[in-house]
Write a protein that holds these residues in place. Structure first.
Motif, PDB file in Angstrom:
ATOM      1  N   TYR A   1      35.651  37.163  45.262  1.00 11.04           N
ATOM      2  CA  TYR A   1      36.562  37.845  44.316  1.00 11.04           C
ATOM      3  C   TYR A   1      37.844  37.962  45.046  1.00 11.04           C
ATOM      4  CZ  TYR A   1      38.070  41.482  41.595  1.00 11.04           C
ATOM      5  OH  TYR A   1      38.972  42.318  40.900  1.00 11.04           O
ATOM      6  N   ALA A   2      38.792  37.846  44.016  1.00 11.36           N
ATOM      7  CA  ALA A   2      40.103  38.207  44.574  1.00 11.36           C
ATOM      8  C   ALA A   2      40.954  38.781  43.518  1.00 11.36           C
ATOM      9  CB  ALA A   2      40.851  37.092  45.332  1.00 11.36           C
ATOM     10  N   GLY A   3      41.299  39.959  43.281  1.00 11.21           N
ATOM     11  CA  GLY A   3      41.933  40.685  42.276  1.00 11.21           C
ATOM     12  C   GLY A   3      43.259  41.399  42.440  1.00 11.21           C
ATOM     13  N   ILE A   4      44.327  41.199  41.763  1.00 11.73           N
ATOM     14  CA  ILE A   4      45.559  41.734  42.008  1.00 11.73           C
ATOM     15  C   ILE A   4      45.835  43.116  40.803  1.00 11.73           C
ATOM     16  CG2 ILE A   4      46.823  40.168  40.845  1.00 11.73           C
ATOM     17  CD1 ILE A   4      48.534  42.448  43.508  1.00 11.73           C
ATOM     18  N   PRO A   5      45.665  44.241  41.336  1.00 19.08           N
ATOM     19  CA  PRO A   5      46.052  45.214  40.319  1.00 19.08           C
ATOM     20  C   PRO A   5      47.079  45.120  39.404  1.00 19.08           C
ATOM     21  CG  PRO A   5      45.427  46.268  42.418  1.00 19.08           C
ATOM     22  CD  PRO A   5      45.858  44.832  42.467  1.00 19.08           C
ATOM     23  N   LEU A   6      47.046  45.348  38.156  1.00 17.88           N
ATOM     24  CA  LEU A   6      47.881  45.283  37.076  1.00 17.88           C
ATOM     25  C   LEU A   6      48.467  46.674  36.670  1.00 17.88           C
ATOM     26  CD1 LEU A   6      46.219  43.039  34.509  1.00 17.88           C
ATOM     27  CD2 LEU A   6      47.976  42.299  36.233  1.00 17.88           C
ATOM     28  N   ASN A   7      49.674  46.889  36.975  1.00 14.19           N
ATOM     29  CA  ASN A   7      50.253  48.391  36.916  1.00 14.19           C
ATOM     30  C   ASN A   7      51.569  48.475  36.078  1.00 14.19           C
ATOM     31  OD1 ASN A   7      48.770  49.048  39.325  1.00 14.19           O
ATOM     32  ND2 ASN A   7      50.180  48.062  40.584  1.00 14.19           N
ATOM     33  N   THR A   8      51.531  49.707  35.338  1.00 19.47           N
ATOM     34  CA  THR A   8      52.482  50.147  34.551  1.00 19.47           C
ATOM     35  C   THR A   8      54.061  50.500  35.317  1.00 19.47           C
ATOM     36  OG1 THR A   8      52.263  52.475  34.544  1.00 19.47           O
ATOM     37  CG2 THR A   8      50.918  51.270  33.214  1.00 19.47           C
ATOM     38  N   GLU A   9      55.034  50.376  34.645  1.00 23.16           N
ATOM     39  CA  GLU A   9      56.112  50.867  35.276  1.00 23.16           C
ATOM     40  C   GLU A   9      56.047  52.352  36.208  1.00 23.16           C
ATOM     41  OE1 GLU A   9      60.158  49.250  32.975  1.00 23.16           O
ATOM     42  OE2 GLU A   9      59.073  50.996  32.123  1.00 23.16           O
TER      43      GLU A   9
ATOM     44  N   GLY B   1      53.300  52.900  37.788  1.00 24.26           N
ATOM     45  CA  GLY B   1      52.563  52.586  38.859  1.00 24.26           C
ATOM     46  C   GLY B   1      51.160  53.036  38.778  1.00 24.26           C
ATOM     47  N   ILE B   2      50.697  52.976  37.400  1.00 22.67           N
ATOM     48  CA  ILE B   2      49.369  53.443  36.860  1.00 22.67           C
ATOM     49  C   ILE B   2      48.492  52.152  36.536  1.00 22.67           C
ATOM     50  CG2 ILE B   2      47.933  54.434  35.123  1.00 22.67           C
ATOM     51  CD1 ILE B   2      50.450  56.442  34.362  1.00 22.67           C
ATOM     52  N   PRO B   3      47.467  51.915  37.541  1.00 20.07           N
ATOM     53  CA  PRO B   3      46.910  50.532  37.402  1.00 20.07           C
ATOM     54  C   PRO B   3      45.967  50.694  36.239  1.00 20.07           C
ATOM     55  CG  PRO B   3      45.680  52.029  39.040  1.00 20.07           C
ATOM     56  CD  PRO B   3      46.765  52.798  38.452  1.00 20.07           C
ATOM     57  N   LEU B   4      45.905  49.688  35.205  1.00 18.15           N
ATOM     58  CA  LEU B   4      45.152  49.597  34.084  1.00 18.15           C
ATOM     59  C   LEU B   4      44.092  48.544  34.194  1.00 18.15           C
ATOM     60  CD1 LEU B   4      48.069  49.396  31.447  1.00 18.15           C
ATOM     61  CD2 LEU B   4      46.687  51.144  32.132  1.00 18.15           C
ATOM     62  N   GLY B   5      43.968  47.445  35.261  1.00 16.12           N
ATOM     63  CA  GLY B   5      42.996  46.296  35.312  1.00 16.12           C
ATOM     64  C   GLY B   5      43.604  45.328  36.467  1.00 16.12           C
ATOM     65  N   THR B   6      43.082  44.351  36.516  1.00 19.21           N
ATOM     66  CA  THR B   6      43.554  43.390  37.272  1.00 19.21           C
ATOM     67  C   THR B   6      43.638  42.010  36.785  1.00 19.21           C
ATOM     68  OG1 THR B   6      41.314  42.646  37.799  1.00 19.21           O
ATOM     69  CG2 THR B   6      42.038  44.467  39.000  1.00 19.21           C
ATOM     70  N   LEU B   7      44.380  41.048  37.359  1.00 18.16           N
ATOM     71  CA  LEU B   7      44.325  39.631  37.287  1.00 18.16           C
ATOM     72  C   LEU B   7      43.297  39.078  38.434  1.00 18.16           C
ATOM     73  CD1 LEU B   7      44.936  36.673  36.150  1.00 18.16           C
ATOM     74  CD2 LEU B   7      47.114  36.933  37.579  1.00 18.16           C
ATOM     75  N   CYS B   8      42.374  38.564  38.135  1.00 15.77           N
ATOM     76  CA  CYS B   8      41.440  38.329  39.337  1.00 15.77           C
ATOM     77  C   CYS B   8      40.860  36.639  39.307  1.00 15.77           C
ATOM     78  CB  CYS B   8      40.086  39.297  39.508  1.00 15.77           C
ATOM     79  SG  CYS B   8      38.923  38.943  37.806  1.00 15.77           S
ATOM     80  N   VAL B   9      40.635  36.266  40.457  1.00 16.66           N
ATOM     81  CA  VAL B   9      39.846  35.044  40.262  1.00 16.66           C
ATOM     82  C   VAL B   9      38.477  34.867  41.195  1.00 16.66           C
ATOM     83  CG1 VAL B   9      41.887  33.763  40.390  1.00 16.66           C
ATOM     84  CG2 VAL B   9      41.138  34.517  42.592  1.00 16.66           C
ATOM     85  N   ILE B  10      37.388  34.186  40.772  1.00 20.66           N
ATOM     86  CA  ILE B  10      36.162  34.457  41.023  1.00 20.66           C
ATOM     87  C   ILE B  10      35.535  32.963  41.606  1.00 20.66           C
ATOM     88  CG2 ILE B  10      33.838  34.822  40.358  1.00 20.66           C
ATOM     89  CD1 ILE B  10      35.304  37.053  38.470  1.00 20.66           C
ATOM     90  N   ASP B  11      34.594  32.857  42.352  1.00 19.00           N
ATOM     91  CA  ASP B  11      33.973  31.667  42.928  1.00 19.00           C
ATOM     92  C   ASP B  11      32.531  32.032  42.782  1.00 19.00           C
ATOM     93  OD1 ASP B  11      33.619  29.063  43.425  1.00 19.00           O
ATOM     94  OD2 ASP B  11      35.022  28.908  45.081  1.00 19.00           O
ATOM     95  N   HIS B  12      31.660  30.869  42.733  1.00 16.90           N
ATOM     96  CA  HIS B  12      30.301  31.144  42.956  1.00 16.90           C
ATOM     97  C   HIS B  12      29.755  30.968  44.222  1.00 16.90           C
ATOM     98  CE1 HIS B  12      30.372  31.332  38.774  1.00 16.90           C
ATOM     99  NE2 HIS B  12      30.742  29.867  38.620  1.00 16.90           N
ATOM    100  N   LYS B  13      30.870  30.751  45.235  1.00 18.13           N
ATOM    101  CA  LYS B  13      30.463  30.500  46.587  1.00 18.13           C
ATOM    102  C   LYS B  13      31.187  31.367  47.612  1.00 18.13           C
ATOM    103  CE  LYS B  13      32.994  26.159  47.158  1.00 18.13           C
ATOM    104  NZ  LYS B  13      33.949  26.397  45.565  1.00 18.13           N
ATOM    105  N   PRO B  14      31.120  31.457  48.784  1.00 20.67           N
ATOM    106  CA  PRO B  14      32.054  32.091  49.695  1.00 20.67           C
ATOM    107  C   PRO B  14      33.292  31.381  49.578  1.00 20.67           C
ATOM    108  CG  PRO B  14      30.101  31.973  50.679  1.00 20.67           C
ATOM    109  CD  PRO B  14      29.854  31.258  49.468  1.00 20.67           C
ATOM    110  N   ASN B  15      34.648  32.071  49.741  1.00 21.26           N
ATOM    111  CA  ASN B  15      35.853  31.437  49.730  1.00 21.26           C
ATOM    112  C   ASN B  15      36.905  32.226  50.014  1.00 21.26           C
ATOM    113  OD1 ASN B  15      38.090  29.773  48.865  1.00 21.26           O
ATOM    114  ND2 ASN B  15      37.413  29.506  46.821  1.00 21.26           N
ATOM    115  N   ALA B  16      38.113  32.134  50.681  1.00 23.04           N
ATOM    116  CA  ALA B  16      39.106  32.770  50.999  1.00 23.04           C
ATOM    117  C   ALA B  16      40.407  32.285  50.312  1.00 23.04           C
ATOM    118  CB  ALA B  16      39.208  32.760  52.391  1.00 23.04           C
ATOM    119  N   LEU B  17      41.416  33.080  50.039  1.00 27.52           N
ATOM    120  CA  LEU B  17      42.739  32.612  49.449  1.00 27.52           C
ATOM    121  C   LEU B  17      43.697  32.459  50.744  1.00 27.52           C
ATOM    122  CD1 LEU B  17      43.488  34.875  46.437  1.00 27.52           C
ATOM    123  CD2 LEU B  17      42.337  32.461  46.464  1.00 27.52           C
ATOM    124  N   THR B  18      44.603  31.301  50.644  1.00 34.49           N
ATOM    125  CA  THR B  18      45.471  31.178  51.538  1.00 34.49           C
ATOM    126  C   THR B  18      46.880  32.286  51.131  1.00 34.49           C
ATOM    127  OG1 THR B  18      46.873  29.461  50.333  1.00 34.49           O
ATOM    128  CG2 THR B  18      44.899  28.802  51.434  1.00 34.49           C
TER     129      THR B  18
END
Length: 402
Positions: free
Chosen positions: A114-122, A124-141
């Motif tokens: 799992y990797a997720g970046i918070p989605l904030n208002t102007e 700075g209030i976080p409402l959710g995320t844009l995230c990516v998911i895999d079914h196996k271990p992984n790591a982003l460059t």
């Protein structure tokens, strides 16, 4: 499994999220395009735009997933929003104390990476995320992380745009309500003020006729003055009502029509005398806008040319051009003109230039203010040029409406 703690500003956060009116809305290509890009760039089978509600996470956009929502207790994104400025990356959820025994790691297509970046208002209030998911271990460059952050910024812009649109909708509804009240007020004013004035006008005529032999010339002069003043006040009220009525036009109510067709209707309404010539545009170009508003503009401008014409023959020239993003109109007369020092203030409400019209009346300073309001509401501007004793020329534009 350790459920995420509530953010310190949870109450405010939920209020802001609800104010967006985005939960449980239909899919939107603008959001779906970003999840597609996130999945492609990060080489993951799943990407989501997740919004954290009171007891659930709801997916505004999803790539590679059929579910529309899951419990907040199981949510990885609920952990991600606790640090609004950083990406939460979980290389293998089965080895992370927060997600061990999480039901999402036990299903047939488990959430392992799992990797997720918070989605904030102007603010700075976080409402959710844009995230990516895999079914196996992984790591982003580092490049993938940077790209995910930039895509998150694009989602934030979409949410901000939605906020602004919601505010505009509320403002528009408020204006509609205000305009409704204004129309009611106008109706009351029309009845309560114009009817007594009509009675004054009628009574002065009756008194002058019935008691003609008993009233001297001075008395008759007073009666004429009373009638003239009453007519002037009635006209003044009418113009004020017209001025505020123009604010209530639904500018989005557009039609397509030929400019000369509209001008012919205007000319027919105005009972043009034989000593006046109106030259309409050579080409009957098609216009797409609120025809009522444009008609009102021309009625006011042509009416002024007629009232303040001082030549043996009044000539009014009208031109129309179709430019790239707007229409341009020009109306020029050969009247008495306007003093140079008065040109800058001529569009002010209740501002007059002091000239008497052809009936000996002084203007109320309402017509040109009405014109400017209408032009601006149609997305344009208006300017004036003049030479005293020679001409006056008004040039205005209106934005094209698709």
């Amino acid at each position: 499994m350790i459920p995420a703690k509530l953010p310190y500003n949870e109450t405010e956060r939920i209020e802001v999220l609800n104010s967006l009116k985005i939960l449980d809305t239909v899919a939107d290509d603008d959001y779906d395009n970003l999840t597609e890009l996130a999945s492609f760039i990060c080489s993951t089978p799943i990407s989501l735009i997740s919004l954290i509600d009171t007891d659930r996470q709801w997916f505004k956009s999803k790539k590679g997933l059929t579910a529309c929502e899951t419990s907040r207790d199981m949510s990885f994104c609920a952990h991600a929003i606790l640090d609004p400025l950083e990406i939460l990356e979980v290389p293998d959820a089965r080895k992370d104390i927060r997600f061990i025994d999480n039901p999402l790691t036990q299903i047939e297509t488990p959430v392992i990476f799992y990797a997720g970046i918070p989605l904030n208002t102007e603010q700075g209030i976080p409402l959710g995320t844009l995230c990516v998911i895999d079914h196996k271990p992984n790591a982003l460059t580092s490049e993938q992380k940077e790209a995910l952050k930039k895509l998150g910024k694009q989602v934030e812009r979409l949410l901000l745009l939605r906020t602004k649109n919601n505010e505009l909708t509320i403002t528009k509804e408020s204006l509609k309500k205000h305009n409704g009240l204004l129309k009611e007020f106008a109706s009351v004013v029309s009845h309560d003020l114009k009817m007594p004035l009509a009675n004054l006008i009628l009574t002065s005529d009756i008194v002058k006729k019935k008691y003609s032999n008993e009233i001297d010339d001075k008395g008759k002069e007073y009666l004429d003055y009373l009638k003239k003043s009453s007519l002037s006040m009635s006209d003044y009220i009418t113009k004020i009502l017209d001025h505020y009525e123009c604010i209530s036009y639904d500018i989005d109510d557009t039609q397509q029509f030929g400019i000369n067709d509209l001008l012919e209707d205007v000319i027919d309404l105005m009972s043009i005398k034989d000593n006046c010539e109106i030259l309409t545009p050579e080409k009957n170009i098609d216009i797409n806008c609120n025809s009522t508003a444009l008609q009102q503009i021309f009625i006011n401008l042509i009416g002024n040319s007629l009232k303040y014409g001082d030549k043996e023959k009044t000539i009014i020239e009208i031109e129309a051009r179709d430019n790239n993003d707007f229409y341009e109109f020009k109306i020029r007369d050969n009247g008495r003109g306007i003093e140079k020092e008065k040109l800058e203030t001529i569009f002010g409400l209740f501002v007059t230039i002091g000239h008497l019209d052809n009936t000996g009346e002084k203007g109320h300073g309402i017509g040109l203010s009405t014109v400017q309001n209408l032009v601006e509401s149609l997305g344009g501007i208006i300017t004036v040029s003049s030479e005293l004793g020679s001409y006056s020329e008004f040039v205005f534009t209106i934005a094209k409406r698709l």
